[in-house]
Design a protein around this motif. Structure first.
Motif, PDB file in Angstrom:
ATOM      1  N   PRO A 136      23.525  21.381  69.323  1.00 46.44           N
ATOM      2  CA  PRO A 136      24.200  22.230  69.942  1.00 46.44           C
ATOM      3  C   PRO A 136      24.878  21.723  71.475  1.00 46.44           C
ATOM      4  CG  PRO A 136      22.821  23.662  69.841  1.00 46.44           C
ATOM      5  CD  PRO A 136      22.395  22.011  69.110  1.00 46.44           C
ATOM      6  N   ALA A 137      24.276  20.638  71.944  1.00 44.31           N
ATOM      7  CA  ALA A 137      25.157  19.583  72.406  1.00 44.31           C
ATOM      8  C   ALA A 137      26.386  19.080  72.617  1.00 44.31           C
ATOM      9  CB  ALA A 137      23.832  19.184  74.121  1.00 44.31           C
ATOM     10  N   HIS A 138      26.022  18.292  71.175  1.00 42.17           N
ATOM     11  CA  HIS A 138      27.266  17.509  70.566  1.00 42.17           C
ATOM     12  C   HIS A 138      28.704  18.961  70.550  1.00 42.17           C
ATOM     13  CE1 HIS A 138      29.241  14.584  68.166  1.00 42.17           C
ATOM     14  NE2 HIS A 138      29.254  15.085  67.486  1.00 42.17           N
ATOM     15  N   ALA A 139      27.710  19.997  69.366  1.00 35.80           N
ATOM     16  CA  ALA A 139      28.876  20.691  69.369  1.00 35.80           C
ATOM     17  C   ALA A 139      29.315  20.678  70.372  1.00 35.80           C
ATOM     18  CB  ALA A 139      27.774  21.805  68.807  1.00 35.80           C
ATOM     19  N   ALA A 140      28.734  21.340  71.648  1.00 36.11           N
ATOM     20  CA  ALA A 140      30.124  21.681  72.519  1.00 36.11           C
ATOM     21  C   ALA A 140      30.646  20.749  73.338  1.00 36.11           C
ATOM     22  CB  ALA A 140      28.606  22.458  73.918  1.00 36.11           C
ATOM     23  N   GLN A 141      30.274  19.607  73.317  1.00 35.35           N
ATOM     24  CA  GLN A 141      31.427  18.765  73.520  1.00 35.35           C
ATOM     25  C   GLN A 141      32.227  18.556  72.907  1.00 35.35           C
ATOM     26  OE1 GLN A 141      29.230  14.576  73.658  1.00 35.35           O
ATOM     27  NE2 GLN A 141      31.148  13.973  74.695  1.00 35.35           N
ATOM     28  N   ILE A 142      32.090  18.185  71.374  1.00 38.22           N
ATOM     29  CA  ILE A 142      33.531  18.341  70.782  1.00 38.22           C
ATOM     30  C   ILE A 142      34.384  19.438  71.060  1.00 38.22           C
ATOM     31  CG2 ILE A 142      33.839  17.862  68.138  1.00 38.22           C
ATOM     32  CD1 ILE A 142      32.829  15.398  69.145  1.00 38.22           C
ATOM     33  N   SER A 143      34.038  20.300  70.022  1.00 37.20           N
ATOM     34  CA  SER A 143      34.594  21.855  70.416  1.00 37.20           C
ATOM     35  C   SER A 143      34.992  21.673  71.974  1.00 37.20           C
ATOM     36  CB  SER A 143      34.039  22.789  70.559  1.00 37.20           C
ATOM     37  OG  SER A 143      33.243  23.180  69.552  1.00 37.20           O
ATOM     38  N   ALA A 144      34.872  21.594  73.458  1.00 37.67           N
ATOM     39  CA  ALA A 144      35.766  22.071  74.660  1.00 37.67           C
ATOM     40  C   ALA A 144      36.575  20.356  74.005  1.00 37.67           C
ATOM     41  CB  ALA A 144      34.943  21.041  75.165  1.00 37.67           C
ATOM     42  N   LEU A 145      36.428  19.669  73.255  1.00 38.68           N
ATOM     43  CA  LEU A 145      36.988  17.979  73.075  1.00 38.68           C
ATOM     44  C   LEU A 145      38.159  18.169  72.703  1.00 38.68           C
ATOM     45  CD1 LEU A 145      38.203  15.030  74.030  1.00 38.68           C
ATOM     46  CD2 LEU A 145      36.787  14.300  71.937  1.00 38.68           C
ATOM     47  N   PHE A 146      38.209  18.926  71.541  1.00 36.76           N
ATOM     48  CA  PHE A 146      39.056  19.042  70.880  1.00 36.76           C
ATOM     49  C   PHE A 146      40.051  20.165  70.546  1.00 36.76           C
ATOM     50  CE2 PHE A 146      39.760  22.822  67.450  1.00 36.76           C
ATOM     51  CZ  PHE A 146      40.902  22.134  66.808  1.00 36.76           C
ATOM     52  N   LEU A 147      40.012  21.243  71.891  1.00 42.69           N
ATOM     53  CA  LEU A 147      40.161  23.086  72.103  1.00 42.69           C
ATOM     54  C   LEU A 147      40.960  22.124  72.764  1.00 42.69           C
ATOM     55  CD1 LEU A 147      38.053  25.517  72.140  1.00 42.69           C
ATOM     56  CD2 LEU A 147      39.889  25.026  70.337  1.00 42.69           C
ATOM     57  N   ASP A 148      40.390  21.261  74.379  1.00 44.89           N
ATOM     58  CA  ASP A 148      41.548  20.905  75.545  1.00 44.89           C
ATOM     59  C   ASP A 148      42.644  19.556  74.666  1.00 44.89           C
ATOM     60  OD1 ASP A 148      40.226  22.086  77.087  1.00 44.89           O
ATOM     61  OD2 ASP A 148      39.284  20.250  77.913  1.00 44.89           O
ATOM     62  N   GLY A 149      42.145  19.323  73.304  1.00 44.09           N
ATOM     63  CA  GLY A 149      43.402  17.995  72.822  1.00 44.09           C
ATOM     64  C   GLY A 149      44.588  18.461  72.105  1.00 44.09           C
ATOM     65  N   LEU A 150      44.070  20.209  71.279  1.00 45.24           N
ATOM     66  CA  LEU A 150      45.089  21.152  71.010  1.00 45.24           C
ATOM     67  C   LEU A 150      46.507  21.264  72.162  1.00 45.24           C
ATOM     68  CD1 LEU A 150      43.355  23.373  68.204  1.00 45.24           C
ATOM     69  CD2 LEU A 150      45.209  21.208  67.690  1.00 45.24           C
TER      70      LEU A 150
END
Length: 440
Positions: free
Chosen positions: A107-121
């Motif tokens: 879950p911690a990795h998923a939260a980090q990647i999801s935030a990075l991904f959406l900010d990238g969009l």
């Protein structure tokens, strides 16, 4: 407070332009206009005259203001495999994608990647997306939670795979059904979020799982379906071996009740005329992913034939098969795919497919995709040029299409000045915010 008036050169569409008309009447260009965003996060007016004196103002002379881009096919976990070298689709999944997706169980990795991904969009000028997370419930929760915090329109769902995948990514029919029902109850229709039933592609689901996916589509109103179809010739041959009763790859999805007006199928390169007619009959749409198709060597999509059949064509970055979250880079690649097929497609057709056209394909035209009063203020301010060479090119443009086409084919995230989601500035060059109080 959301209320603000933006001045710039407004560009959007009132209808669908043809693929080849550079002077299309569908284009709506309003230079030096004011766009007023109300406290409700919606566009309240578009006008030539300045707003009343009590309105906060932001001037962007010479800059373009467009509806936020809508990415209809992208994988959040695959930011970890951007630019991975050297394989075609099926080997690429085994060597690069599946190991990256395995990490999303944390879950911690998923939260980090999801935030990075959406900010990238957001930094790339994309304000809405249809997204594949992974098979892990944690990856879905993390993605929806991050999108909710940013006020984004997001469509996603747990990936279904119960065969022909590593054991660490396989689920089973009963558990995946329970997981999907729980996720639908938790997220579907909450704020600006919607759920998509998401079989990865036909080869990684048994008949029983595909049948379950079809049954899920009636579990709640407004559910979407997203999957892949006919991306690669080896994949198409494999599907024919696994589903000999089906007329075609697309027909597999029809058989299990997965084609409908809210179905978005990525790629669709190796479809025939009967398949395209089937798409149109069921109201399903194709997400053309040109960057990924070029990078993986999958083939050249026939946009004209798909559109002629009556099926909608939208655009997806398909990261990480695609090499950038930037929609302008993706649209430039789409132009090149059509050029390789002996066609030329206008900037208007490309931009429409990534804004108003995508919104309509997703049944969201009442909410996003245009700069119309009453719609959500999902919009992006763009520089026309990012360096002196581009500025020179803009200065000698022959007409509006020439200028916009040059901007589009040379553009990327460096041209993004500001991204607003429901009126709230979520990205400004050099700054990203996830709370409305973060920016002033």
């Amino acid at each position: 407070m959301t209320r603000i008036a933006l001045q710039g050169d407004l560009l959007d569409f009132t209808s669908a332009p043809s693929l080849d008309d550079t002077a299309s009447p569908a284009v709506r260009y309003r230079p030096d206009h004011w766009l007023l965003i109300g406290d409700d996060g919606r566009i309240s007016a578009v006008q030539a005259e300045p707003p009343p004196a009590d309105w906060p103002r932001e001037r962007h002379p010479g800059r373009l203001i467009l509806p936020g881009f809508i990415d209809t096919h992208v994988h959040s976990a695959q930011v970890d495999v951007l630019g991975a070298y050297g394989t075609a689709l099926l080997d690429w999944l085994e060597q690069h994608t599946f190991p990256a997706e395995r990490r999303m169980a944390d879950p911690a990795h998923a939260a980090q990647i999801s935030a990075l991904f959406l900010d990238g969009l957001l930094a790339a000028g994309t304000t809405a997306a249809m997204v594949f997370p992974t098979v892990h419930v944690a990856s879905v929760d993390a993605l929806f939670s991050a999108a909710q915090a940013r006020g984004m329109r997001l469509i996603a769902g747990k990936v279904l795979m119960d065969r022909h995948a590593p054991a660490f990514l396989r689920d089973d029919v009963a558990q995946s059904e329970r997981d999907n029902l729980d996720l639908i109850a938790r997220w579907h229709g909450r704020d600006r979020l919607a759920y998509a039933v998401t079989p990865r592609f036909a080869p990684t689901s048994t008949d029983a799982q595909l049948a379950m996916a079809g049954a899920l589509m009636s579990a709640a109103p407004g559910l979407y379906l997203q999957t892949h179809v006919a991306e690669n010739t080896d994949e198409v041959r494999w599907v024919a071996e696994l589903f000999p009763q089906a007329r075609s790859y697309l027909d597999v999805y029809r058989h299990f009740g997965l084609l409908g007006p809210r179905a978005m199928l990525a790629h669709g390169i190796w479809l025939d005329a009967d398949d395209r007619a089937m798409l149109a009959h069921h109201g399903a749409s194709i997400s053309h992913c040109p960057s990924s198709n070029l990078f993986l060597g999958s083939g050249l999509f026939d946009w004209a034939a798909t559109r002629h059949a009556g099926a909608a064509v939208t655009l997806g970055t398909d990261v990480g098969g695609g090499t950038s979250l930037s929609m302008p880079r993706t649209l430039a690649d789409a132009y090149q795919v059509q050029a390789l097929s002996g066609r030329r497609i206008t900037a208007w057709a490309l931009l429409h497919a990534a804004t108003r056209g995508a919104a309509q394909a997703l049944h969201l035209g009442h909410e996003i995709g245009s700069l119309e009063p009453g719609l959500q203020a999902d919009l992006v301010v763009w520089d026309r040029a990012a360096n002196p060479v581009e500025a020179r090119r803009q200065s000698v443009a022959r007409d509006l299409h020439d200028a916009v086409f040059a901007w589009l084919t040379l553009g990327d995230e460096r041209h993004v000045v500001s991204t607003r989601v429901a009126g709230v500035e979520r990205h400004r060059r050099g700054l990203i915010a996830t709370d409305s109080n973060d920016l002033c």
